[in-house]
Scaffold this motif. Structure first.
Motif, mmCIF file in Angstrom:
data_model
loop_
_atom_site.group_PDB
_atom_site.id
_atom_site.type_symbol
_atom_site.label_atom_id
_atom_site.label_comp_id
_atom_site.label_asym_id
_atom_site.label_seq_id
_atom_site.Cartn_x
_atom_site.Cartn_y
_atom_site.Cartn_z
ATOM 1 N N ARG A 153 30.660 40.933 41.417
ATOM 2 C CA ARG A 153 30.867 40.983 42.979
ATOM 3 C C ARG A 153 30.280 42.470 43.408
ATOM 4 N NH1 ARG A 153 37.274 40.407 44.457
ATOM 5 N NH2 ARG A 153 36.170 40.336 46.544
ATOM 6 N N SER A 173 41.769 43.623 46.882
ATOM 7 C CA SER A 173 42.401 42.422 47.450
ATOM 8 C C SER A 173 43.438 42.885 47.938
ATOM 9 C CB SER A 173 43.016 41.520 46.050
ATOM 10 O OG SER A 173 43.617 40.287 46.577
ATOM 11 N N ILE A 185 44.080 44.616 42.758
ATOM 12 C CA ILE A 185 42.805 44.450 42.346
ATOM 13 C C ILE A 185 42.010 45.482 43.294
ATOM 14 C CG2 ILE A 185 40.716 43.022 42.187
ATOM 15 C CD1 ILE A 185 42.471 40.641 41.670
ATOM 16 N N ASP A 226 36.978 36.942 49.732
ATOM 17 C CA ASP A 226 38.330 37.435 48.632
ATOM 18 C C ASP A 226 39.211 36.520 48.383
ATOM 19 O OD1 ASP A 226 39.757 39.654 47.094
ATOM 20 O OD2 ASP A 226 41.056 38.949 48.597
ATOM 21 N N THR A 227 39.604 35.656 49.468
ATOM 22 C CA THR A 227 40.568 34.629 49.215
ATOM 23 C C THR A 227 40.142 33.655 48.155
ATOM 24 O OG1 THR A 227 41.622 35.248 51.428
ATOM 25 C CG2 THR A 227 42.091 32.686 50.253
ATOM 26 N N TYR A 239 37.392 33.699 46.059
ATOM 27 C CA TYR A 239 37.183 34.514 44.729
ATOM 28 C C TYR A 239 38.334 34.633 43.755
ATOM 29 C CZ TYR A 239 35.950 37.758 41.220
ATOM 30 O OH TYR A 239 35.327 38.428 40.175
ATOM 31 N N ARG A 240 39.438 34.704 44.541
ATOM 32 C CA ARG A 240 40.698 34.759 43.515
ATOM 33 C C ARG A 240 41.374 33.229 43.473
ATOM 34 N NH1 ARG A 240 44.745 35.802 46.388
ATOM 35 N NH2 ARG A 240 44.003 36.395 48.507
ATOM 36 N N ARG A 241 40.930 32.088 44.459
ATOM 37 C CA ARG A 241 41.299 30.774 43.937
ATOM 38 C C ARG A 241 40.678 30.451 42.674
ATOM 39 N NH1 ARG A 241 41.370 28.223 49.953
ATOM 40 N NH2 ARG A 241 43.392 28.994 50.937
ATOM 41 N N ALA A 272 39.298 32.541 40.468
ATOM 42 C CA ALA A 272 39.682 33.390 39.287
ATOM 43 C C ALA A 272 40.928 32.523 38.554
ATOM 44 C CB ALA A 272 39.754 34.592 39.628
ATOM 45 N N LYS A 273 41.786 31.838 39.207
ATOM 46 C CA LYS A 273 43.055 31.439 38.821
ATOM 47 C C LYS A 273 42.811 30.339 37.930
ATOM 48 C CE LYS A 273 45.982 32.490 42.670
ATOM 49 N NZ LYS A 273 46.944 31.803 43.628
#
Length: 469
Positions: free
Chosen positions: A60, A411, A416, A461-462, A464-466, A468-469
């Motif tokens: 990032r 985030s 984060i 960001d949304t 990226y977090r999805r 990363a799960k």
């Protein structure tokens, strides 16, 4: 199928291994090629992924730096195409860009902590204006009535008064949020209106000017810079610090039996860091004082100016040094102290943090008080740059501060965020604004761009977090 799922689905030790397990075991023990499918095959990666993994460079961060370079090059070459000359990638513009970033960058480091703990602060711009007004009135009216106009410590007490005001206002917000159970959005939205009105009432809408000459040095300018020599001194110290940090980090990993980076990766990280520092020093030293100020300075010092003139380098501006100092302090606070660990624990899971013995309410008060202090430092830089304090100072700064933190990787879901990311985000936002001013965009267009960038950053960001799960 990942390694973890394979371990969880593996037969018991007493069961006979199936064909798949036998094949994988044979490959491992014989040292042959890995199978083309399954978890081991997915450990294969290309040279870029291998390089990033070896150097441990945040992807990032690379994305932000890449976006920043694209913005710089885009504005510069647009100027070349439209006007015949590029005005963005010049030492003058880049020097001014760093100074303009300082105030927003300082506040963005505090906004990281606020957002990490799942809160928001919409009042930072109004707090900046209030604290700047307190410092201005202290210098122009309050303290001279007590100590006289010629007292040299006026600017020091004024700064203390402004920082104290910011801490008290921030702590008050935190108290209402933590103990009053009022959502931070409502508390700080009210603060946005209240403290702007208080700043207006304190001076009855007047502009407080001029301010103490020593205080004005904190805003930058030719006299508010440290020159070429001391800039190189700071650059050398920074390079030594980078090399020591890389060496110390490797030593600590070896001491506690943690995985270490390859030796070449350690050298690469240290070399890149030092090259960036040297490049930064070269840029700030390439920007010289304006000729009129050089002539005035030479006349005051009794220096004869030759026909070709005298080149006096600006070097690092004091606001930039303040931003660097705040960034180092906040990074240490968030990564090396119990306070920082508590902040991220609260952001990860507030209920679990409270059950673990963390005083979440008191931490909330401390975080907002710290945000108030950083807003006061931002007010110090802004008012010193303008040599005046006005009640409108810092208007809409809250949008740039929040956008800087979010673009920097913080985030909105909490838990984060990084300090260096927020500072780079502030530089990116200021680059957009400066570039649009150079091109000649209307203020309305600038607001459209800023708002669009903020929404885009949250969207990225949304996603990226999805993933990363």
């Amino acid at each position: 199928m990942t390694d973890s799922t394979y371990e969880e689905g593996r037969p018991s030790d007493n069961a006979a291994p199936g064909p798949k397990e036998t094949a994988i075991t044979e490959e491992k023990t014989s040292g042959g090629a890995q199978p083309s499918s399954g978890p081991i095959a997915r450990d294969k990666s290309g040279p870029i992924s291998s390089f990033l993994r070896s150097t441990e460079i945040d992807q990032r961060l690379l994305g932000m730096v890449g976006a920043l370079l694209l913005i710089w090059l885009g504005f510069h070459f647009y100027g070349e195409f439209a006007n015949g000359f590029g005005a963005f990638l010049t030492s003058r513009n880049l020097w001014n860009l760093t100074v303009q970033t300082a105030s927003i960058g300082v506040m963005a480091t505090g906004m990281v902590l606020v957002i990490v703990t799942r809160h928001i602060d919409l009042s930072v711009g109004s707090m900046l204006g209030l604290c700047a007004m307190v410092m201005g009135l202290a210098q122009a009216r309050w303290l001279p009535e007590i100590f006289g106009l010629g007292w040299g410590g006026t600017w020091v007490l004024a700064i203390v008064a402004g920082i104290l005001a910011g801490a008290l206002v921030g702590a008050f917000h935190g108290f209402l949020i933590a103990y009053g159970q009022i959502p931070s959005f409502i508390v700080t939205l009210g603060g946005l209106l209240v403290w702007r009105g208080v700043a207006y009432l304190m001076a009855r809408g007047e502009t407080i000017s001029p301010l103490d000459p020593t205080f004005n040095l904190l805003g930058g300018g030719p006299y508010g810079s440290i020159g070429a020599f001391w800039s190189w001194v700071i650059g050398i110290i920074a390079c030594i610090g980078i090399i020591w940090a890389v060496y110390h980090g490797r030593h600590q990993r070896q001491r506690f039996k943690f995985p270490t980076r390859p030796v070449w990766a350690e050298f690469f990280v240290a070399a890149v860091g030092c090259l960036l520092v040297v490049g930064f020093v070269l840029i700030v030293n390439a920007y010289g004082w304006p000729r009129g100020i050089v002539r005035q300075y030479a006349a005051e010092q009794g220096i004869e100016v030759p026909d070709g003139g005298i080149f006096i380098s600006h070097g690092f501006a004091i606001p930039v040094l303040i931003l660097i100092a705040v960034g180092i302090f906040m990074t240490f606070l968030t990564t090396r102290t119990r306070f920082g660990r508590y902040v991220f624990a609260i952001g990860g899971n507030p209920e679990a943090a409270e059950l673990a013995g963390i005083n979440v309410r008191l931490m909330t008060v401390k975080i907002f008080a710290l945000m108030g202090v950083l807003a006061a430092i931002g007010g110090l830089i802004s008012s010193a740059r303008l040599n005046s304090a006005t009640n409108s100072l810092g208007t809409l700064d809250e949008l740039y501060v929040i956008a800087s933190a979010v673009i920097g990787g913080t985030s909105l879901a909490g838990g984060i965020g990084t300090i260096y990311g927020a500072i780079i985000g502030a530089l990116l936002m200021q680059s957009l604004q400066t570039g649009m001013v150079l091109i000649g965009f209307d203020s309305a267009v600038q607001q459209v761009v800023v708002g669009s960038v903020l929404v885009l950053a949250v969207f990225i960001d949304t996603i990226y977090r999805r993933r990363a799960k």
